[in-house]
Design a protein around this motif. Structure first.
Motif, short mmCIF file in Angstrom:
data_model
loop_
_atom_site.label_atom_id
_atom_site.label_comp_id
_atom_site.label_asym_id
_atom_site.label_seq_id
_atom_site.Cartn_x
_atom_site.Cartn_y
_atom_site.Cartn_z
N ALA A 154 38.88 52.02 37.04
CA ALA A 154 37.51 52.26 36.56
C ALA A 154 36.93 53.55 37.13
N ALA A 172 34.12 43.63 38.41
CA ALA A 172 34.07 43.10 37.05
C ALA A 172 34.31 41.59 37.13
N LEU A 188 34.74 38.31 41.37
CA LEU A 188 34.81 39.64 40.79
C LEU A 188 36.14 40.26 41.18
N VAL A 189 36.56 41.25 40.42
CA VAL A 189 37.73 42.03 40.82
C VAL A 189 37.36 43.49 40.69
N SER A 190 37.85 44.29 41.62
CA SER A 190 37.64 45.74 41.54
C SER A 190 38.83 46.36 40.83
N ASP A 191 38.59 46.90 39.67
CA ASP A 191 39.65 47.59 38.94
C ASP A 191 39.54 49.06 39.31
N PHE A 192 40.48 49.56 40.09
CA PHE A 192 40.34 50.93 40.57
C PHE A 192 40.64 51.99 39.51
#
Lengths: 260, 260, 260, 260
Positions: free
Chosen positions: C168, C155, C162-166
């Protein structure tokens, strides 16, 4: 219509002579425009990025200088406090106590500041939504002190960058407290130069104009005769030589906003 | 291989009896897995969203309870400090002093904590990049105290939300200090319920698993026998009944990560 | 328990020989672990940062190569489509049609893809919340095609990152559709190198592990024999030499997550 | 000094009569201020949040209406294109082709648009940094078409929210192309109402003022006689009744910015 208020000064106090020189220059720049100003200076930079950065003159010397400025120029003075233990002492000298952004949720500091009866300028934390500031202001107001200013200085936007959300100004104004826009720290690039914070001085006038266009009651703007060699926040300060021009433009936007 | 360390306890201390009960339950849950644990509790919630929220038992009563827990269970204890004035006193009792995230740039607090010689657990500010923590740790290390833990607890992501960037763990580990993942506050929704913070308890086990998968040295996880009625952080605490199961899974991921 | 699925291949197709070589290496790395794989390659990079970057072999040559790979290796193949006009043709050859993240809200493309009856892998836009993907999937499902995969690929987090929001992954899994984690594009630094995108290959294994720890049904991971000289996404691809090792670790985490 | 340009109209075309009525109202509001305007309307909403939302009149009917408006009012007209197949046809009628934000990296669409020789208004993707737009504009310019407008419409800020970074306007202006501020979509709350997007109409005038204060060359602003019942983007449109007042204020800020 009454012009916006200006909070201006160096980031970090350097000496009485230096503060007098800057205050004189600020007085000169604001007088023709009828802009009321508050002289701002910090005696201690308590949260520098790195330990190797200069901290400041300390509270004794700092308050002595602020008292002298107040006497000589007849302007209100502002400083920031970082510890409940410093609040009462600083309040003996200054007209406005400022709560730093990182500390805006520290209940004891807010209560101690409120109890002095001084005006309290609360910087919005980079980690807070504008609507969260109503609870912050309520902590000060619980002491019976309703002299509160709320100050936008940027919100965290990814790493090492802030963004100014100009919706925040009308949102915070719904509290009924005057809203200040800090045009200096909003263009900070926190930690962006490794051991120090970077900045984007070139956007200060434009963003301050935008803040007045959306209705800011006041502008906070640090200034220095030689920003590139200032001990703190140099990359985001306005050169004092440019101040009169910048303020002229800001006042024009302010006048439009106020319908005249 | 040696298991990860657990920092666990209620958010806010309620009473000696309550702390003893929780500590016994944590000891029970960790013992079969060989997971070393630190008992964590706060005697003062100094930065609640709203003034109406409970503050806690205070430093005198709080340290008395932590000392009693330490004596009875033989486990290390941790508490957070908010003011340089409290640091030396807290250090007489606790093994680990914790620096709150909002305060992680306050130089005096870091230096005072470092000078006690205790282990210092520094929460990463929601407004900081992981690489900025090297300068923060250096402030503590400048006192000669190298017993530092760095703790991820979420980064600001828009308003009223945090995101856990799991790259932050290996990045902070490059400092050489152990990295802890705070699975409780990372799922906080700051200010998300108006006058209090909301939370997403349901993601705690998954995110703690992810943290161990990327190499966390320890997990910080608040727990309570009845989170929905806890005085603070209820929405993000793990029910103590579920602790043994959650830890079993976490240990399994930890073992894989450690190659066996 | 059944292992997670792998979607792997080069970012950009280079030639039949190159695709055959890579597919053979992927088959070799997955076989001992029983990991089912899908061969992935793009015939056209339709949204490169800069016009000067290579576009690819084109649809004719690309589909010919994918058909050959499918015949020779017996594995399913996947490609991405950027235009409704390409959908039916690509669907004649591939088992899985992929909707690029930037295009995940384009209704006509989703409907055209759904109508082919193929499996549709929808990348979540960098600008979308995980809960927004239910409406996206519903567009495909409205065609009667319920063979949908939802894919997290980071995101937007400030600029050029970007960052991965786990969180999600479990959130998207509530739709009932399998959730894939794209470990390659999640570590992209979009536009981060001026005219091209940068990347952080070093975090791919850790983040893919985290994704399996939180319950990903599959992993998307681009690979190349010489990532530094690949025509696209080199900075974030896993060297094919390292694939077997990485997959071994991932499978171990996957097994723990699945309770055995 | 020459006033800023206005791009205005309904979000979605409803009928010829409706377009004529709105265009007449826009002409009325702009004429006394000397503000040049472009009539904007979409014939197809190709990326609605949900499939159940209305799509629009379609390209045939849509272009027919735009041609009629152009003839009757003598104003330039703008529409957005979503597919290379539509570009040439739309270009026969409209003066300005608009590239939607989600599609601003689709090379083929940019090239096809550029080749028509029309003015191309490129919305900046919510996922892009302002400095990334130089590469985007270069794709159009590679066709020999330098008639490019760059348009800020908000950047992703956490989930379901955008933020307008007003530094983006001067940054994009460094390309030499005029910069437009889309005051309607910048206050969108994407996906914020579940199956539709919400909005914050109340901030449109303030943010448009801020945009002119920082030097926008034009303002994009959707309008409707009854926004609450409009088929698309109602929550962020300005009521056409309020248009003259809003434009008066905007022109005053614009005049200050231009030094008189």
């Amino acid at each position: 219509t009454a012009p916006f208020a200006l909070i201006a000064g160096p980031c970090q106090m350097e000496s009485l002579e230096h503060s007098r020189m800057l205050c004189a220059r600020i007085a000169e720049a604001t007088a023709p425009l009828g802009i009321p100003f508050v002289f701002k200076a910090s005696y201690d930079k308590a949260n520098r990025s790195s330990l190797d950065s200069q901290r400041g003159l300390g509270i004794d010397k700092g308050l002595e200088i602020l008292a002298a400025i107040r006497d000589e120029f007849g302007c209100p003075v502002l400083t920031d406090v970082h510890d409940t233990a410093q609040v009462a002492r600083a309040a003996e000298v200054v007209d406005i106590l400022q709560i730093p952004a990182f500390l805006c949720r520290q209940t004891d500091l807010l209560l101690a500041a409120g109890e002095t009866g001084r005006v309290i300028n609360i910087k919005k934390g980079q980690f807070l939504a504008p609507w969260d500031m109503a609870n912050v202001a309520a902590k000060v107001a619980s002491t019976g002190n309703e002299s509160v200013l709320l100050c936008e200085r940027g919100a965290s936007f990814g790493y090492n960058m802030l963004v100014s959300d100009f919706r925040a100004l009308p949102i915070m104004a719904e509290t009924g407290y005057p809203v200040i826009y800090d045009a200096t720290h909003s263009v900070q690039l926190p930690g962006g130069m490794g051991a120090t914070s970077g900045g984007q001085r070139q956007y200060v006038p434009a963003l301050a104009s935008a803040a007045l266009a959306v209705g800011a009651a006041g502008i906070f703007m640090e200034t220095h005769e030689d920003p590139d060699n200032a001990p703190s926040d140099g990359p985001n300060m306005v050169p004092v030589d440019a101040l009169a021009d910048v303020l002229g433009t800001l006042r024009a936007f302010d006048r439009i906003r106020k319908g005249g």
